[in-house]
Design an enzyme around this catalytic site. Structure first.
Site, PDB file in Angstrom:
ATOM      1  N   ASN A 192      -7.774  -8.906 -16.366  1.00  0.00           N
ATOM      2  CA  ASN A 192      -8.365 -10.086 -15.723  1.00  0.00           C
ATOM      3  C   ASN A 192      -9.513  -9.575 -14.866  1.00  0.00           C
ATOM      4  OD1 ASN A 192      -8.943 -12.025 -13.619  1.00  0.00           O
ATOM      5  ND2 ASN A 192      -7.046 -13.090 -14.128  1.00  0.00           N
ATOM      6  N   PHE A 228       0.821  -1.221   0.000  1.00  0.00           N
ATOM      7  CA  PHE A 228       0.000   0.000   0.000  1.00  0.00           C
ATOM      8  C   PHE A 228       0.851   1.266   0.000  1.00  0.00           C
ATOM      9  CE2 PHE A 228      -2.183  -3.340   2.548  1.00  0.00           C
ATOM     10  CZ  PHE A 228      -3.065  -3.740   1.558  1.00  0.00           C
ATOM     11  N   GLY A 261       0.292  -8.950  -3.832  1.00  0.00           N
ATOM     12  CA  GLY A 261      -0.960  -9.603  -3.477  1.00  0.00           C
ATOM     13  C   GLY A 261      -2.053  -9.187  -4.445  1.00  0.00           C
ATOM     14  N   LYS A 300     -11.706 -10.871 -12.885  1.00  0.00           N
ATOM     15  CA  LYS A 300     -11.817 -11.336 -11.500  1.00  0.00           C
ATOM     16  C   LYS A 300     -10.819 -10.600 -10.598  1.00  0.00           C
ATOM     17  CE  LYS A 300     -11.655 -15.720  -8.997  1.00  0.00           C
ATOM     18  NZ  LYS A 300     -11.532 -17.175  -9.196  1.00  0.00           N
ATOM     19  N   LYS A 340      -5.100   1.263 -18.147  1.00  0.00           N
ATOM     20  CA  LYS A 340      -4.780   2.412 -17.305  1.00  0.00           C
ATOM     21  C   LYS A 340      -4.444   1.820 -15.926  1.00  0.00           C
ATOM     22  CE  LYS A 340      -8.616   5.043 -18.566  1.00  0.00           C
ATOM     23  NZ  LYS A 340      -9.382   6.298 -18.740  1.00  0.00           N
ATOM     24  N   GLY A 341      -4.575   2.550 -14.875  1.00  0.00           N
ATOM     25  CA  GLY A 341      -4.178   2.010 -13.573  1.00  0.00           C
ATOM     26  C   GLY A 341      -5.372   1.472 -12.810  1.00  0.00           C
ATOM     27  N   GLY A 395      -4.877  -0.072  -9.418  1.00  0.00           N
ATOM     28  CA  GLY A 395      -4.603  -0.361  -8.009  1.00  0.00           C
ATOM     29  C   GLY A 395      -5.185   0.631  -7.034  1.00  0.00           C
ATOM     30  N   GLU A 396      -5.025   1.900  -7.322  1.00  0.00           N
ATOM     31  CA  GLU A 396      -5.264   2.898  -6.282  1.00  0.00           C
ATOM     32  C   GLU A 396      -6.590   3.618  -6.381  1.00  0.00           C
ATOM     33  OE1 GLU A 396      -1.173   4.717  -5.032  1.00  0.00           O
ATOM     34  OE2 GLU A 396      -0.988   3.785  -6.983  1.00  0.00           O
TER      35      GLU A 396
HETATM   36 MO1  MOS Z   1       1.250   3.011  -3.883  1.00  0.00          MO
HETATM   37  S1  MOS Z   1       0.847   4.365  -2.385  1.00  0.00           S
HETATM   38  O1  MOS Z   1       1.848   4.026  -5.079  1.00  0.00           O
HETATM   39  O2  MOS Z   1       2.210   1.788  -3.383  1.00  0.00           O
END
Ligand code: MOS
Length: 756
Positions: free
Chosen positions: A643, A252, A479, A645, A713-714, A716-717
Site C-alpha cells: 500500500n 517501536f 499504528g 500511501k 521485504k520489511g 517498518g524499521e
Molecule cells: Mo521493533 S524494535 O523490532 O518493534
C-alpha cells in the site's frame, strides 16, 4: 521473472488491490474513539492499581511502611516484596528464553535501578491508588550506583549470547593489516545516548481472573508472548491465559517484551478477586520499559586512493543492566554493508544500575549506521570524493559476510533516484560553502539497511455464506496499517472487494503469530493470510466440483478462477457462481482455510535485506547553532509495496524519529543518583510538526520472492536507519564541524567551524 513469481501472479486473479493506496480500514474507528485500547475495555467491579518506584538505584530495602497508605479511603491492597505471591521468573523475551535473563517483580528487597517497583497499590479508584502510592515510604541500605560507562569501563564484559546472530568478536581477513596498508584512514569514536521509545499510548494492562483462567488486555506487540510469560509466572497452562490487544498506540520495540507491571497487575487482580486496571505513567515508562542503550563505537576505515575499503573495524561498548542482558547490536549491519575483505566487529557490555535496555526501532542498525555512515562521510572528504561515489565504489555485489547472493538489491537505484529527487548534483563539495542569507546550508546523505526477518505465522480465513470473509491471526497493528494491508492481501487472494473483508487480530484465541517487531508482520502474517485464503478457495472449488447442481460441476481447480466474489471457468467467465450461491446451496454457514507460514531460514540460499538511501538538507543559524532540517528525501527498496500511501507514511515516521535522534533525543541520567532527570515529554524532546520538513519518499518497484511469498521485504524499521547520519553529514557540510556524539545540540556547534 522466476517460476515462483509467475505462480504468484497467476493466482492473483484479483490483482490490483494489493499495492493500492487505500485509506486505513480502521481510520473511522480511530477518529471516532471506537478503537479500544488496553485500558478502554470495560469490566465490572474494576479496581485500579498504581505503582511505587524506588528512590535509590542500588541497594536493598531495609523497611517499607505502608501504614499511612493503607488509611487512604478505598485502598484494597498494597503489595510489596514482603507479601507478594511467589511468581516464577518471567523471561525478558520468551523467544530467547534464559539467554536474555529474567525479570521478577517484588520478589526480593534488592534494588537494581532507580524507579524499580517496590510496591503496588490497589484501590477503588485510580486517584485513591495514586494518592496511597505517594504515601508508601521505604528505607534503604544504599550503595553507590554504576551510572557511567566511562567510569565502569573496567567492568566491560563479553555478551553471553551472540550479537545479532554473529559472535561478539568476528573477524574476516586481516583488518589490522588492511588498516595499516591504507592510503587514507578514518579512526574515530562515535557516541549515541540512551533513548526512549515514548509511544503515544502508555504501557497498560487490565487483568481479569475467572477461577484459574486469566484474561489480560495489554498494550503489547506480542499477545502470544504475554500469554506464555503469564502461564510461566502463575504456573498455569497456556490455554488458561487469553491476551487481547486490538490496537497498540505505538510500540517501536518497547512493547515487544513483557515488563514487570503485567504480572503485577495479574497478581493484584488475583488477590483482590476483581479485575484490576494498571496504567503506567510516562515517568514509570522511562525507568521500567526498556530503552535504546547508550553506545560508544570506534569505527576505523582504511581505503586506497580510489576509495576501495581496505579495512573496516567497528568495535565498542553498550550498556546493559546489572541483573539482565541486552546487547544493542550496533555492529550488525557493518558485516554486510560494504565489500571489504578485511573486517573486525567486536562488542562489549557494561552493566549499569538502570532498567534493562531493549529493542528500539531498528535496534543495532540505527546506532551502528550512524557511526559507520558518519565515518564513510569523513572518508569521502579525506579522499575528496563524492559520498555517493564512495559508496558505489564499495558497493557489495553479494553479501560479503555470508557469501550469499542478495535476494534483491536495488540500492544503486536508491542512490540514483534519491539523489535525483533531492537535487544532490546542486551540492557544492566544499564544506561551509553554501549560504542562504545568514543561514548555513548543508546537504548530507547516508545508506539505510535492514535485514529481512521472518517469524512463523498462522492464519485462518473464513468465507461467510453472505459473501463476506474474515481473516484472522493474532498479530498486531501498532499504528502502522497492518489491519489495512492484511485486508488488502485477504481481499486480493479471495477476489473480494476490501469492504467485504474483515481482519481480526490481537487475540490469543486467534491463530498464533509472533512479536510484531523486526519489520516482519506484512511478510510473515501477510503470507499466512494469503495461504489461508488460498486454502479456503480450494475448499470452495471442491464444493463446486462435487456438486451436480453447480455450473462448475466437474471443473478442476485449474479450470476455475476467482474474481469479484465468484468462481467461474477460466475460459468462460459467464459460467460460474458467487460464494454466496455456493455456500447457500451447500447449506454451509462458512468455509474455512488455514495456513501455517514457515520460513526455511536455516538453509538460506540468499541474503535478504531492505535497502535505502537518505538525503538531508539542513539550515543552521550561525549565531545560535540551531539546526533545522529543511528537506529530506529517502529512496527505498523494500520489496513489493502493499500500500503505497501506508508504506510512504511508515518511511516518514522513521525519518521523523531519525530527526529526533539526530537533533533532540537523549535520556539524561544523574550520574550520582542514577535517576533519569528528563523523564517526561517536556524535557525529553521529540520532533513536533514544526521540526519536520516535507519529505520526498521514493519506493522502488520490486518483488522479492525469497523474502516472502507475497514479495515484500520489511518496511517498518529501515526508515530510521541512516537518517541521523544523513543529518549529521549535512551539518558537517554546512559548518565544517563534525559532531560524533548525538544529539547535535547547539552547544556542540557554537563557536566552531563556520560558527566561529
Ligand atoms: Mo521493533 S524494535 O523490532 O518493534
Amino acid at each position: 521473472m522466476s517460476a515462483n513469481q509467475q505462480g504468484n501472479k497467476a493466482t492473483n486473479q484479483n490483482k490490483g488491490i494489493v499495492g493500492q493506496s487505500i485509506n486505513r480500514v480502521d481510520g473511522r474507528l480511530k477518529v471516532t474513539g471506537g478503537a479500544l485500547y488496553a485500558v478502554e475495555f470495560p469490566a465490572t467491579n474494576m479496581a485500579y492499581a498504581a505503582l511505587v518506584g524506588s528512590t535509590i538505584a542500588n541497594g536493598r530495602i531495609k523497611s517499607i511502611d505502608t501504614s499511612a497508605a493503607l488509611k487512604v479511603p478505598g485502598v484494597l491492597h498494597i503489595m510489596t516484596h514482603e507479601n507478594a505471591p511467589k511468581l516464577k521468573p518471567v523471561f525478558t523475551n520468551p523467544a530467547e528464553g534464559d539467554a536474555a535473563g529474567r525479570r521478577v517483580p517484588l520478589q526480593s528487597p534488592t534494588v537494581y535501578y532507580s524507579g524499580q517497583y517496590i510496591a503496588l497499590v490497589v484501590a477503588e479508584t485510580l486517584e485513591q491508588a495514586r494518592r496511597a502510592a505517594d504515601l508508601v515510604r521505604a528505607t534503604y541500605d544504599e550503595q553507590p550506583p554504576a551510572t557511567d560507562i566511562e567510569r565502569e569501563r573496567g567492568k566491560a564484559r563479553l555478551p553471553k549470547g551472540k550479537v545479532a546472530g554473529k559472535p561478539a568478536d568476528s573477524t574476516r581477513g586481516n583488518p589490522d593489516a588492511g588498516l595499516s596498508a591504507a592510503a587514507v584512514r578514518v579512526d574515530e569514536i562515535y557516541r549515541t545516548p540512551t533513548e526512549h521509545h515514548n509511544p503515544m499510548e502508555p504501557h497498560a494492562t487490565t487483568a481479569v481472573w475467572e477461577g484459574d483462567k486469566l484474561t489480560v488486555y495489554d498494550a503489547t506487540q506480542y499477545t502470544y508472548g504475554v500469554r506464555h510469560a503469564m502461564a510461566i509466572t502463575f504456573g498455569i497452562p497456556e490455554e488458561n491465559v487469553r491476551v487481547i490487544c486490538k490496537f497498540t498506540g505505538g510500540g517501536f520495540g518497547g512493547k515487544g517484551t513483557v515488563w514487570a507491571h503485567v504480572p503485577l497487575a495479574a497478581a493484584a487482580a488475583r488477590h483482590v478477586k476483581r479485575p484490576v486496571r494498571l496504567t503506567t505513567t510516562r515517568q514509570e515508562m522511562f525507568s521500567n520499559m526498556g530503552h535504546r542503550a547508550e553506545t560508544e563505537q570506534r569505527v576505523a576505515l582504511g581505503a586506497a586512493r580510489d576509495g576501495k575499503l581496505t579495512a573496516i573495524i567497528h568495535e565498542g561498548v553498550s550498556h546493559t543492566s546489572v541483573y539482565d542482558e541486552y546487547v544493542e547490536p550496533f555492529s550488525k549491519a557493518t558485516h554486510m554493508m560494504y565489500a571489504s575483505e578485511n573486517l573486525r566487529a567486536s562488542q562489549r557490555l557494561i552493566p549499569l544500575n538502570v532498567g534493562t535496555p531493549t529493542y528500539m526501532r531498528a535496534p543495532g542498525e540505527t546506532s551502528g549506521m550512524f557511526a559507520l555512515e558518519s565515518a564513510l562521510d569523513e572518508l569521502a572528504y579525506k579522499l575528496n570524493m563524492d559520498p555517493i561515489k564512495l559508496r558505489l565504489v564499495n558497493h557489495a555485489d553479494t553479501d560479503p559476510d555470508d557469501k550469499l547472493p542478495w535476494s534483491t538489491n536495488l540500492l544503486k537505484d536508491c542512490y540514483k533516484k534519491g539523489a535525483g529527487r533531492f537535487g544532490w548534483s546542486r551540492r557544492k563539495p566544499q564544506p561551509a560553502s553554501t549560504r542562504d542569507g545568514r543561514y548555513l546550508i548543508g546537504m548530507g546523505m547516508a545508506t539505510a539497511v535492514y535485514p529481512v526477518n521472518h517469524f512463523p505465522s498462522s492464519a485462518r480465513v473464513r468465507i461467510q455464506q453472505d459473501g463476506t470473509a474474515i481473516a484472522e491471526s493474532s498479530t498486531h497493528d501498532l499504528g502502522t496499517g497492518a489491519y489495512t494491508v492484511l485486508t488488502q492481501i485477504a481481499a486480493e487472494t479471495l477476489g473480494l472487494p476490501v469492504e467485504r473483508v474483515r481482519v481480526d487480530i490481537g487475540d490469543t484465541n486467534l491463530p498464533k503469530a509472533f512479536v510484531t517487531g523486526g519489520s516482519t508482520t506484512t511478510m510473515s502474517v501477510g503470507s499466512a493470510i494469503q495461504g489461508a485464503g488460498r486454502a479456503a478457495i480450494t475448499r470452495l472449488k471442491e464444493l463446486t466440483r462435487e456438486d451436480k447442481r453447480s455450473p462448475l460441476y466437474g471443473a478442476t481447480a485449474e479450470q476455475v478462477v476467482v474474481k469479484d466474489g465468484r468462481l467461474s471457468l477460466t475460459d468462460n467467465p459467464a459460467k460460474g457462481e458467487t460464494y454466496r450461491e455456493i455456500l447457500s446451496r451447500a447449506r454451509v454457514k462458512e468455509i474455512e482455510g488455514n495456513f501455517d507460514m514457515q520460513f526455511n531460514d536455516r538453509q538460506k540460499t540468499h541474503s535478504s535485506h531492505s535497502f535505502g538511501a537518505q538525503f538531508a538538507e539542513v539550515r543552521i543559524d550561525p549565531d545560535f547553532g540551531e539546526v533545522r532540517v529543511t528537506r529530506f528525501a529517502g529512496a527505498y527498496d523494500i520489496g513489493r509495496v502493499m500500500n503505497m500511501k501506508l508504506a510512504e507514511s511508515q518511511m516518514r515516521g522513521g525519518i521523523v524519529m531519525g530527526i529526533g535522534m539526530a537533533l533532540m533525543e537523549e535520556t539524561v541520567l544523574d550520574k550520582n543518583l542514577g535517576r533519569i532527570v528528563n523523564r517526561d515529554l517536556a524535557e525529553y524532546h521529540v520532533p513536533v510538526n514544526a521540526d519536520v520538513p516535507l519529505m520526498d519518499i521514493v519506493l522502488m518497484e520490486s518483488f522479492d520472492e525469497y523474502a516472502s511469498p507475497i514479495g515484500a521485504k520489511g518496511a517498518g524499521e529501515i526508515s530510521i536507519v541512516g537518517a541521523a547520519a544523513a543529518i549529521a553529514n549535512a551539518v558537517y557540510h554546512a559548518t565544517g564541524v563534525r559532531v560524533r556524539d548525538l544529539p547535535i545540540t547547539p552547544d556542540k556547534l557554537m563557536g566552531k567551524g563556520a560558527l566561529a
